[in-house]
Design a protein around this motif. Structure first.
Motif, mmCIF file in Angstrom:
data_model
loop_
_atom_site.group_PDB
_atom_site.id
_atom_site.type_symbol
_atom_site.label_atom_id
_atom_site.label_comp_id
_atom_site.label_asym_id
_atom_site.label_seq_id
_atom_site.Cartn_x
_atom_site.Cartn_y
_atom_site.Cartn_z
ATOM 1 N N LEU A 56 0.818 -1.210 0.000
ATOM 2 C CA LEU A 56 0.000 0.000 0.000
ATOM 3 C C LEU A 56 0.854 1.264 0.000
ATOM 4 C CD1 LEU A 56 -2.951 -0.843 2.435
ATOM 5 C CD2 LEU A 56 -3.062 -0.568 -0.043
ATOM 6 N N VAL A 57 1.852 1.325 0.871
ATOM 7 C CA VAL A 57 2.608 2.573 1.018
ATOM 8 C C VAL A 57 3.682 2.732 -0.052
ATOM 9 C CG1 VAL A 57 2.191 2.551 3.502
ATOM 10 C CG2 VAL A 57 4.336 1.635 2.625
ATOM 11 N N SER A 58 4.106 1.636 -0.683
ATOM 12 C CA SER A 58 5.174 1.715 -1.684
ATOM 13 C C SER A 58 4.683 1.520 -3.103
ATOM 14 C CB SER A 58 6.266 0.684 -1.364
ATOM 15 O OG SER A 58 6.832 0.917 -0.103
ATOM 16 N N GLY A 59 3.369 1.474 -3.281
ATOM 17 C CA GLY A 59 2.836 1.341 -4.632
ATOM 18 C C GLY A 59 3.152 0.008 -5.269
ATOM 19 N N GLY A 60 2.818 -1.073 -4.569
ATOM 20 C CA GLY A 60 3.051 -2.406 -5.107
ATOM 21 C C GLY A 60 2.160 -2.706 -6.299
ATOM 22 N N ARG A 61 2.425 -3.822 -6.927
ATOM 23 C CA ARG A 61 1.618 -4.229 -8.080
ATOM 24 C C ARG A 61 0.348 -4.894 -7.580
ATOM 25 N NH1 ARG A 61 6.782 -6.785 -11.335
ATOM 26 N NH2 ARG A 61 7.757 -4.793 -11.919
ATOM 27 N N LEU A 62 -0.761 -4.168 -7.695
ATOM 28 C CA LEU A 62 -2.063 -4.625 -7.193
ATOM 29 C C LEU A 62 -3.119 -4.461 -8.275
ATOM 30 C CD1 LEU A 62 -1.788 -2.815 -3.722
ATOM 31 C CD2 LEU A 62 -1.312 -5.233 -4.165
ATOM 32 N N PRO A 63 -2.994 -5.185 -9.392
ATOM 33 C CA PRO A 63 -3.887 -4.949 -10.531
ATOM 34 C C PRO A 63 -5.343 -5.302 -10.277
ATOM 35 C CG PRO A 63 -2.527 -6.900 -10.893
ATOM 36 C CD PRO A 63 -1.983 -6.224 -9.681
ATOM 37 N N PHE A 64 -5.623 -6.167 -9.294
ATOM 38 C CA PHE A 64 -7.007 -6.551 -9.023
ATOM 39 C C PHE A 64 -7.567 -5.865 -7.778
ATOM 40 C CE2 PHE A 64 -5.443 -9.992 -11.707
ATOM 41 C CZ PHE A 64 -6.464 -10.078 -12.641
ATOM 42 N N PHE A 65 -6.869 -4.862 -7.284
ATOM 43 C CA PHE A 65 -7.376 -3.990 -6.218
ATOM 44 C C PHE A 65 -7.976 -2.778 -6.920
ATOM 45 C CE2 PHE A 65 -6.067 -1.019 -2.526
ATOM 46 C CZ PHE A 65 -7.328 -1.115 -1.969
ATOM 47 N N LEU A 66 -9.302 -2.736 -7.056
ATOM 48 C CA LEU A 66 -9.983 -1.826 -7.964
ATOM 49 C C LEU A 66 -9.612 -0.355 -7.763
ATOM 50 C CD1 LEU A 66 -11.953 -1.772 -10.331
ATOM 51 C CD2 LEU A 66 -13.819 -1.517 -8.677
ATOM 52 N N PRO A 67 -9.611 0.192 -6.550
ATOM 53 C CA PRO A 67 -9.246 1.614 -6.407
ATOM 54 C C PRO A 67 -7.844 1.909 -6.929
ATOM 55 C CG PRO A 67 -10.265 0.792 -4.398
ATOM 56 C CD PRO A 67 -9.999 -0.393 -5.254
#
Length: 489
Positions: A56-67
């Motif tokens: 969350l704080v480092s901008g990880g790869r979260l392609p299926f986290f809609l927001p």
């Protein structure tokens, strides 16, 4: 002479009160979501929270986290610990463990801790924009998994606890560990006068039995007390100086008997240890993820899986579950979304993830049904908050097998092969049962299953752009989407 720029709102003394009032209103209207990360010991709570914060704080790869996928999250950052009575989760220390060479898994949780993450976002809701809601405080609480087993005690009498604990100690898988304590029980008369020395000896032997069973991986999924495993500052106090006794089918004992003294201390333990823990933490949760290590018990066999099922069902009975939303959460706390997650999905090939989820569904079938009956939204996923392996196909004889590649932890073994903790290896973990109910059949582990622990990937330092590579995971983004997206809509 150049004209000076007009004063900003911050420089204008007539506007400063309005600015401060707006900031205060924003703080007051920032909702707080309390996320419970629950699981029995060694289910992976500490690494889940660490990976959640990091991504969350480092901008990880979260392609299926809609927001995140829609680009609406402005930033996320850690806030000072909001609760003065609860230690802060040691996020930085856990990152140091992952940055070592070779990297280490963070130590299991040994005390209660908490962390607050503030998420700033652009809302898609006209109501929230009108109210000025553009931030969410996410409070995550961590605690030892050993303490979780105390919750079922809230619904038990001393007599009921004795009967269950003695029955469990007599089970074949626990007989060797409980031998000394069971011999003590055979020499004790529960109706004899109370005796502090006998109580101390019984508590000591009972705690030694629990610790010995716990040292055997995945053997102990049993009724507490959890503080017998991690006593902390309670060690030696009367709150931990009791144990189960053999009371018979129709127990009867006098007020000044040994059994009566044990029963009073059992009730004191619930009153002064278990109830405050439940009241101060579990009863205040909004969302819940229950992390479950399914693979460990599968390695032990069907009896261990049944133990896990029994423990989870007993624990989840005491949770406050029911439908709600961000507005009703201002006035009452209920868990309206509950996610069951089978952890360590990176220990098997992705082709088996659906089978892992199916086995978990069978294990928590009754708990899921009760939660759904309350109107709560319930999900099941296989995930790895921090992925330690990659996948490959390896040829064994004339057959190509789906394998995983990683660095097994020192001392891990398959057959006669013992790993040194330094060498990468390709491992075929075996095939999970196609029929998930076969996983709960009594007996030894299914033939051909080999689950080993792997070293975590090393956390690399920032590059020339100042950014660190994101931590790999499996479906952490889907878990975040299930648990958080509607609060960030």
């Amino acid at each position: 002479m150049s004209t000076p720029p007009p004063p900003s709102a911050l420089d204008d003394p007539t506007r400063q009160p309005w600015h401060r009032a707006g900031a205060l209103l924003t703080d007051m209207m920032t909702p707080t979501l309390r996320l419970g990360v629950t699981g029995l010991s060694r289910a992976g709570k500490t690494i889940f929270i660490t990976a959640l914060i990091r991504n969350l704080v480092s901008g990880g790869r979260l392609p299926f986290f809609l927001p995140e996928a829609e680009g609406r999250i402005e930033r996320a950052y850690l806030e000072p610990q909001p609760d003065d009575q609860v230690p802060r989760f040691d996020y930085e220390g856990h990152l140091e463990d992952l940055a070592r060479d070779p990297p280490d898994w963070p130590e299991s949780t040994r005390r209660l801790s908490q962390v607050r993450i503030t998420i700033e976002y652009r809302s898609a809701s006209a109501l929230r924009r009108a109210l000025g809601i553009s931030r969410l405080n996410l409070d995550v609480v961590d605690y030892p998994g050993e303490w979780l087993v105390d919750l079922p005690l809230l619904e038990m009498t001393y007599d009921q606890w004795c009967a269950e604990a003695v029955e469990q100690a007599r089970a074949p898988r626990r007989q060797a560990h409980s031998k000394a304590w069971r011999e003590f029980l055979a020499s004790v008369d529960p109706s004899a006068p109370k005796d502090e020395k006998i109580a101390q000896r019984g508590a000591q032997l009972f705690a030694e039995y629990l610790k010995a069973a716990r040292a055997d991986d995945h053997v102990l999924h049993t009724t507490g007390p959890g503080r017998f495993l991690l006593p902390g500052d309670l060690e030696g106090s009367p709150l931990l100086t009791f144990c189960p006794l053999v009371l018979g089918d129709k127990p009867s004992y006098g007020r000044n008997s040994l059994a009566a003294m044990m029963a009073r201390r059992f009730e004191s333990y619930k009153t002064h240890v278990v109830k405050p823990f439940f009241r101060d933490h579990f009863s205040r949760l909004d969302r819940q993820i229950v992390l479950v290590d399914v693979l460990g018990p599968l390695n032990e066999g069907g009896d261990a899986v049944v133990d896990l099922q029994r423990a989870l069902n007993a624990i989840l009975r005491v949770f406050r579950i029911g439908s709600g939303n961000w507005l009703t959460a201002l006035f009452t706390r209920r868990i309206d979304k509950l996610l069951f997650a089978a952890t360590k999905a990176d220990h098997i090939n992705s082709s088996s993830h659906d089978r892992l989820e199916a086995i978990l569904r069978v294990i928590i079938d009754r708990a899921m049904g009760r939660a759904e009956d309350t109107g709560a939204d319930v999900g099941v996923q296989a995930l790895a908050a921090l992925r330690a392996t990659r996948e490959t196909d390896a040829k064994v004889g004339n057959e190509w097998l789906p394998c995983i590649v990683g660095v097994p932890m020192p001392g891990e073994r398959i057959g006669d092969r013992v790993f040194d903790g330094k060498t990468e290896a390709a491992v075929f973990p075996g095939d999970l049962p196609a029929n998930p109910r076969n996983a709960l059949k009594p007996g030894a582990a299914p033939a051909g299953l080999h689950f080993v622990r792997f070293r975590p990937p090393r956390l690399m330092p920032p590059g020339i752009d100042g950014e660190s590579p994101p931590l790999p995971h499996i479906r952490l983004d889907r878990a975040l989407d299930f648990l958080l997206s509607d609060w960030l809509a």
